[in-house]
Design a protein around this motif. Structure first.
Motif, PDB file in Angstrom:
ATOM      1  N   THR A  87       0.828  -1.205   0.000  1.00  0.00           N
ATOM      2  CA  THR A  87       0.000   0.000   0.000  1.00  0.00           C
ATOM      3  C   THR A  87       0.866   1.259   0.000  1.00  0.00           C
ATOM      4  OG1 THR A  87      -0.175  -0.245   2.405  1.00  0.00           O
ATOM      5  CG2 THR A  87      -2.016  -1.030   1.085  1.00  0.00           C
ATOM      6  N   THR A  88       2.001   1.211   0.716  1.00  0.00           N
ATOM      7  CA  THR A  88       2.918   2.358   0.753  1.00  0.00           C
ATOM      8  C   THR A  88       3.566   2.563  -0.610  1.00  0.00           C
ATOM      9  OG1 THR A  88       3.387   1.938   3.090  1.00  0.00           O
ATOM     10  CG2 THR A  88       4.914   3.361   1.905  1.00  0.00           C
ATOM     11  N   ARG A  91       1.131   4.042  -2.953  1.00  0.00           N
ATOM     12  CA  ARG A  91       0.901   5.455  -2.644  1.00  0.00           C
ATOM     13  C   ARG A  91       2.006   6.333  -3.237  1.00  0.00           C
ATOM     14  NH1 ARG A  91      -3.093   9.008  -1.380  1.00  0.00           N
ATOM     15  NH2 ARG A  91      -2.480  10.533   0.175  1.00  0.00           N
ATOM     16  N   GLN A  94       1.664   6.348  -7.062  1.00  0.00           N
ATOM     17  CA  GLN A  94       0.520   7.145  -7.521  1.00  0.00           C
ATOM     18  C   GLN A  94       0.806   8.644  -7.402  1.00  0.00           C
ATOM     19  OE1 GLN A  94      -1.863   8.877  -5.255  1.00  0.00           O
ATOM     20  NE2 GLN A  94      -3.134   9.544  -6.968  1.00  0.00           N
ATOM     21  N   THR A 132      -2.835  16.352   1.354  1.00  0.00           N
ATOM     22  CA  THR A 132      -2.384  15.679   0.134  1.00  0.00           C
ATOM     23  C   THR A 132      -1.068  16.266  -0.352  1.00  0.00           C
ATOM     24  OG1 THR A 132      -4.672  15.194  -0.507  1.00  0.00           O
ATOM     25  CG2 THR A 132      -3.008  15.071  -2.235  1.00  0.00           C
ATOM     26  N   TYR A 135       1.683  14.903   1.585  1.00  0.00           N
ATOM     27  CA  TYR A 135       2.065  13.572   1.099  1.00  0.00           C
ATOM     28  C   TYR A 135       3.001  13.693  -0.100  1.00  0.00           C
ATOM     29  CZ  TYR A 135      -1.607  11.385   3.955  1.00  0.00           C
ATOM     30  OH  TYR A 135      -2.379  10.944   4.999  1.00  0.00           O
ATOM     31  N   THR A 139       6.883  12.246  -0.254  1.00  0.00           N
ATOM     32  CA  THR A 139       7.344  11.369  -1.339  1.00  0.00           C
ATOM     33  C   THR A 139       8.577  11.945  -2.027  1.00  0.00           C
ATOM     34  OG1 THR A 139       5.063  10.635  -1.722  1.00  0.00           O
ATOM     35  CG2 THR A 139       6.663  10.239  -3.486  1.00  0.00           C
TER      36      THR A 139
END
Length: 375
Positions: A87-88, A91, A94, A132, A135, A139
């Motif tokens: 899932t990480t 993420r 994406q 968001t 995030y 990243t």
């Protein structure tokens, strides 16, 4: 050409009167010559000494024509994949594909600057929430940090940029009266025990859905959290808890034990009805054929209709049942350290920070208790 030892580089005079130094580095594509320039021999010698020192220390800044899109693809494949949860990884992938690459993908890695990063955040804040964008910052920061460690760039451009501040998410714990309304409305529901356990234990939704009968001891009234159910691109998947503190033993209330006993009896009937279609996974909460449940499906098709039947606020999230458990315990003066361990927080500071709204009342109670003790 100045005579120097093997591997130490060379210094020479240029036709325009300036000086230059040349030395070699080893890259992924083989041996490569690098050139440095300066007005004086001393200046070039100083630059060469620093470059050779960086080379010996593994700090070879050789990004050359590498674009950010190419680097992010390499970073995801070589440094992220198989080192984090699925899932990480999904993420990060994406966020890179959807937000970073469309705007900065053609920028060369070695010229990426804080100005580029600020422009990215400013643009994204026009349409996305601060969380968001944060995030996105996380990243990009992780990717560039790896590039620095690999010697591709000398500095991380994100370190000079402040990410947007995220407003703390409002906690909406239920009152004891509302908990009663919720559990009354859930009576007879095949997932009645799921809601009861969420309120009585404070387990995260993924921890509840990853619970197996082998983790539960109905005789002693306890359970052990050993795994969590995550939702990856390929569907629900069982994984280890996120942190060491998440692995824990939790004592059960009598009501929680009763709910689990009733749930076990209901599940045994479902196993009989399913026959050969039953897929044995040992899960406490499973589909009618034994498969893991989808967290999103529970929220949209089970929990939201339940809130409506119970006449509770539609904004209530499943996670608020965890907040409800913690808030009720703290208001009853249960030691915050005990609450922290029960919730599986990595440290008590998270508990105190998250539930600071409860602390003023606790401090008033402490003052009254102290006054009574000294009177």
């Amino acid at each position: 050409m100045g005579k120097r030892g093997n591997g130490e580089g060379t210094i020479s005079r240029r036709k325009n009167g300036g000086w230059m130094a040349q030395y070699y580095v080893h890259t992924a594509n083989g041996r490569k010559r690098k050139t440095l320039y300066g007005k004086t021999r001393a200046e070039v010698a100083k630059k060469l000494a620093r470059a050779l020192s960086d080379r010996e220390g593994g700090l070879v800044f050789d990004a050359e024509g590498l674009k950010l899109r190419e680097y992010l693809s390499r970073w995801l494949e070589d440094s992220v994949k198989d080192t984090v949860r699925n899932t990480t990884y999904e993420r990060y992938e994406q966020i890179s594909r959807t937000h970073i690459i469309p705007m900065l993908g053609d920028v060369k890695l070695k010229v990426l600057s804080p100005t580029h990063v600020r422009a990215l955040y400013k643009e994204k804040l026009q349409t996305l929430s601060p969380r968001t964008v944060q995030y996105i910052h996380v990243t990009l920061h992780k990717a560039l940090k790896q590039a620095v460690h690999d010697g591709l760039i000398p500095r991380n451009a994100t370190e000079a940029v402040k990410p947007p501040q995220v407003r703390r998410e409002e906690i909406r714990p239920l009152t004891p009266e509302q908990v009663k309304m919720l559990l009354d409305a859930a009576r007879g529901d095949r997932l009645e025990a799921l809601y009861a356990l969420a309120v009585h234990t404070g387990l995260r939704q993924g921890e509840l859905l990853g619970l197996k009968w082998e983790d539960v001891d109905l005789e002693t009234g306890s359970l052990h959290v050993k795994r969590t159910l995550t939702t990856a691109r390929g569907g629900p998947r069982l994984a280890a808890p996120k942190t060491k503190g998440s692995r824990r033993r939790v004592s059960l209330t009598r009501s929680a034990v009763d709910a689990l006993r009733a749930h076990l009896a209901r599940q045994l009937e479902e196993i009989d009805r399913a026959g050969s279609l039953w897929q044995e996974n040992g899960l406490v909460f499973a589909s009618e054929t034994g498969e893991p449940l989808d967290r999103r499906d529970i929220t949209s098709r089970q929990f939201k209709p339940l809130l409506k039947r119970a006449k509770l606020p539609e904004k209530t999230r499943f996670h608020d049942l965890r907040h409800t458990c913690a808030t009720l315990l703290l208001t009853k003066n249960v030691n915050p350290k005990v609450v922290s361990e029960m919730l599986g927080h990595s440290n008590i500071a998270i508990t105190l920070d998250t539930y600071s709204h409860v602390l003023p009342d606790m401090q008033d109670s402490a003052a009254r208790a102290l006054e009574e003790a000294l009177s």
